[in-house]
Design a protein around this motif. Structure first.
Motif, PDB file in Angstrom:
ATOM      1  N   ASN A  77      49.962  39.001  51.100  1.00  0.00           N
ATOM      2  CA  ASN A  77      51.462  39.636  50.616  1.00  0.00           C
ATOM      3  C   ASN A  77      52.579  38.753  51.356  1.00  0.00           C
ATOM      4  N   LEU A  78      51.938  37.252  52.387  1.00  0.00           N
ATOM      5  CA  LEU A  78      52.354  36.163  52.891  1.00  0.00           C
ATOM      6  C   LEU A  78      53.267  35.513  51.669  1.00  0.00           C
ATOM      7  N   VAL A  79      52.728  35.453  50.783  1.00  0.00           N
ATOM      8  CA  VAL A  79      52.448  34.839  49.201  1.00  0.00           C
ATOM      9  C   VAL A  79      53.588  35.252  48.543  1.00  0.00           C
ATOM     10  N   LYS A  80      54.590  34.619  47.755  1.00  0.00           N
ATOM     11  CA  LYS A  80      54.810  35.133  46.846  1.00  0.00           C
ATOM     12  C   LYS A  80      55.039  33.502  45.612  1.00  0.00           C
ATOM     13  N   GLY A  81      54.037  34.095  44.541  1.00  0.00           N
ATOM     14  CA  GLY A  81      54.326  32.956  43.982  1.00  0.00           C
ATOM     15  C   GLY A  81      53.307  31.688  44.853  1.00  0.00           C
ATOM     16  N   SER A  82      53.691  30.512  44.786  1.00  0.00           N
ATOM     17  CA  SER A  82      53.384  29.701  45.784  1.00  0.00           C
ATOM     18  C   SER A  82      54.107  29.097  46.680  1.00  0.00           C
ATOM     19  N   THR A  83      55.295  29.890  47.410  1.00  0.00           N
ATOM     20  CA  THR A  83      55.873  29.897  48.047  1.00  0.00           C
ATOM     21  C   THR A  83      55.183  30.526  49.777  1.00  0.00           C
ATOM     22  N   VAL A  84      54.983  30.483  51.074  1.00  0.00           N
ATOM     23  CA  VAL A  84      55.086  31.387  52.283  1.00  0.00           C
ATOM     24  C   VAL A  84      55.617  31.950  52.520  1.00  0.00           C
ATOM     25  N   VAL A  93      47.227  28.871  47.897  1.00  0.00           N
ATOM     26  CA  VAL A  93      47.700  29.514  49.007  1.00  0.00           C
ATOM     27  C   VAL A  93      47.552  30.224  49.897  1.00  0.00           C
ATOM     28  N   VAL A  94      47.295  31.413  49.343  1.00  0.00           N
ATOM     29  CA  VAL A  94      46.766  32.300  49.609  1.00  0.00           C
ATOM     30  C   VAL A  94      45.656  32.205  50.382  1.00  0.00           C
ATOM     31  N   ALA A  95      44.811  31.520  50.204  1.00  0.00           N
ATOM     32  CA  ALA A  95      43.424  30.380  50.749  1.00  0.00           C
ATOM     33  C   ALA A  95      44.562  29.899  52.194  1.00  0.00           C
ATOM     34  N   SER A  96      45.342  29.234  51.952  1.00  0.00           N
ATOM     35  CA  SER A  96      45.399  28.419  53.283  1.00  0.00           C
ATOM     36  C   SER A  96      45.777  29.471  54.097  1.00  0.00           C
ATOM     37  N   ALA A 111      36.454  33.349  50.374  1.00  0.00           N
ATOM     38  CA  ALA A 111      36.472  33.649  48.857  1.00  0.00           C
ATOM     39  C   ALA A 111      37.033  34.123  48.068  1.00  0.00           C
ATOM     40  N   GLY A 112      37.199  34.898  48.845  1.00  0.00           N
ATOM     41  CA  GLY A 112      37.944  36.812  48.774  1.00  0.00           C
ATOM     42  C   GLY A 112      39.497  36.096  48.534  1.00  0.00           C
ATOM     43  N   SER A 113      39.990  35.208  49.453  1.00  0.00           N
ATOM     44  CA  SER A 113      41.555  34.889  49.116  1.00  0.00           C
ATOM     45  C   SER A 113      41.708  33.989  47.425  1.00  0.00           C
ATOM     46  N   MET A 114      40.331  33.376  47.288  1.00  0.00           N
ATOM     47  CA  MET A 114      40.900  32.549  45.929  1.00  0.00           C
ATOM     48  C   MET A 114      40.592  33.341  45.110  1.00  0.00           C
ATOM     49  N   MET A 115      39.360  33.752  44.868  1.00  0.00           N
ATOM     50  CA  MET A 115      39.103  35.106  44.084  1.00  0.00           C
ATOM     51  C   MET A 115      39.740  36.392  43.590  1.00  0.00           C
ATOM     52  N   HIS A 116      40.496  36.846  44.804  1.00  0.00           N
ATOM     53  CA  HIS A 116      41.585  37.833  44.547  1.00  0.00           C
ATOM     54  C   HIS A 116      42.008  38.235  43.310  1.00  0.00           C
ATOM     55  N   GLN A 129      38.926  47.863  53.985  1.00  0.00           N
ATOM     56  CA  GLN A 129      38.194  47.982  55.357  1.00  0.00           C
ATOM     57  C   GLN A 129      37.447  47.168  57.024  1.00  0.00           C
ATOM     58  N   THR A 130      37.273  46.373  56.255  1.00  0.00           N
ATOM     59  CA  THR A 130      36.882  45.540  56.589  1.00  0.00           C
ATOM     60  C   THR A 130      37.798  43.441  57.413  1.00  0.00           C
ATOM     61  N   LEU A 131      37.595  43.260  57.989  1.00  0.00           N
ATOM     62  CA  LEU A 131      38.681  42.357  58.727  1.00  0.00           C
ATOM     63  C   LEU A 131      38.956  41.295  57.568  1.00  0.00           C
ATOM     64  N   GLU A 132      37.796  40.904  57.201  1.00  0.00           N
ATOM     65  CA  GLU A 132      38.278  39.981  55.763  1.00  0.00           C
ATOM     66  C   GLU A 132      39.006  40.823  54.775  1.00  0.00           C
ATOM     67  N   GLU A 133      38.883  41.768  54.325  1.00  0.00           N
ATOM     68  CA  GLU A 133      39.578  42.716  53.490  1.00  0.00           C
ATOM     69  C   GLU A 133      40.759  42.289  54.052  1.00  0.00           C
ATOM     70  N   LYS A 134      40.835  43.005  54.859  1.00  0.00           N
ATOM     71  CA  LYS A 134      42.662  43.201  55.553  1.00  0.00           C
ATOM     72  C   LYS A 134      42.656  41.562  55.546  1.00  0.00           C
ATOM     73  N   ILE A 135      42.267  40.494  55.927  1.00  0.00           N
ATOM     74  CA  ILE A 135      43.213  39.237  55.648  1.00  0.00           C
ATOM     75  C   ILE A 135      43.569  38.575  54.509  1.00  0.00           C
ATOM     76  N   VAL A 136      42.807  39.180  53.268  1.00  0.00           N
ATOM     77  CA  VAL A 136      43.149  38.689  52.571  1.00  0.00           C
ATOM     78  C   VAL A 136      44.251  39.103  52.050  1.00  0.00           C
ATOM     79  N   ALA A 137      44.062  41.099  52.089  1.00  0.00           N
ATOM     80  CA  ALA A 137      45.854  41.233  51.732  1.00  0.00           C
ATOM     81  C   ALA A 137      46.851  41.341  52.630  1.00  0.00           C
ATOM     82  N   HIS A 138      46.151  40.802  53.801  1.00  0.00           N
ATOM     83  CA  HIS A 138      47.808  40.840  54.520  1.00  0.00           C
ATOM     84  C   HIS A 138      48.540  39.150  54.328  1.00  0.00           C
ATOM     85  N   ALA A 139      47.549  38.480  53.367  1.00  0.00           N
ATOM     86  CA  ALA A 139      47.463  36.723  53.167  1.00  0.00           C
ATOM     87  C   ALA A 139      48.619  36.685  51.679  1.00  0.00           C
TER      88      ALA A 139
END
Length: 160
Positions: free
Chosen positions: A121-128, A25-28, A45-50, A109-119
């Motif tokens: 934060n927007l997912v609790k369990g499997s709920t957006v 869900v984070v990857a989505s 990849a980062g979203s899936m592996m985080h 630091q990078t946009l990719e790192e920031k996107i994964v961290a933010h995404a």
């Protein structure tokens, strides 16, 4: 066995199905922010592996544990850093020390790192959830931490 190779890696590391579903869900969610200015495959990849570190622990140290696992697996450093830096809006070395973690900079630091961290934060369990709901759920954090999470959200939301 799952078709997604990242899901296979998470399962083989010992993550349960709830963690794998959360990562999917984070990857989505993260894909909404993956435009031309970022490496979309790295975000996926980062979203899936985080949360691979949740195969070891579900406490705050899961990000550093996950980075250790990625290093042991021979993953690229850029992916390992996404895993290390995904918690909230990141933790600086002092915050890590106060939390009993290894004292290192774990701030995205990078946009990719920031996107994964933010995404994440927007997912609790499997709920957006919305950023407003996330902010309500972290009411007990310090004002500094809440500001960092809000600023990260505003920066990444501009990409979407």
């Amino acid at each position: 066995m799952p078709e997604n190779p990242y899901s296979q890696i998470l399962f083989s590391a010992g993550c349960d199905s709830g963690v794998v579903r959360h990562c999917e869900v984070v990857a989505s969610v993260a894909s909404r922010f993956s435009g031309d200015s970022v490496d979309s495959e790295l975000v996926r990849a980062g979203s899936m592996m985080h949360d691979i570190g949740r195969s070891v622990t579900h406490d705050i140290s899961h990000a550093q544990e996950g980075a250790r696992i990625c290093c042991e697996r021979g993953e690229r450093e850029i992916l390992t850093e996404i895993v290390r830096r995904h918690t909230g809006a990141g933790l600086d070395a002092d915050e890590c020390t106060l939390l009993g973690l290894s004292p290192m900079d774990c701030v995205p630091q990078t946009l990719e790192e920031k996107i994964v961290a933010h995404a994440d934060n927007l997912v609790k369990g499997s709920t957006v959830i919305s950023i407003e709901e996330r902010m309500m759920r972290i009411a007990d954090l310090s004002g500094r931490s809440k500001k960092k999470i809000w600023r990260l959200a505003m920066e990444v939301e501009l990409l979407g």
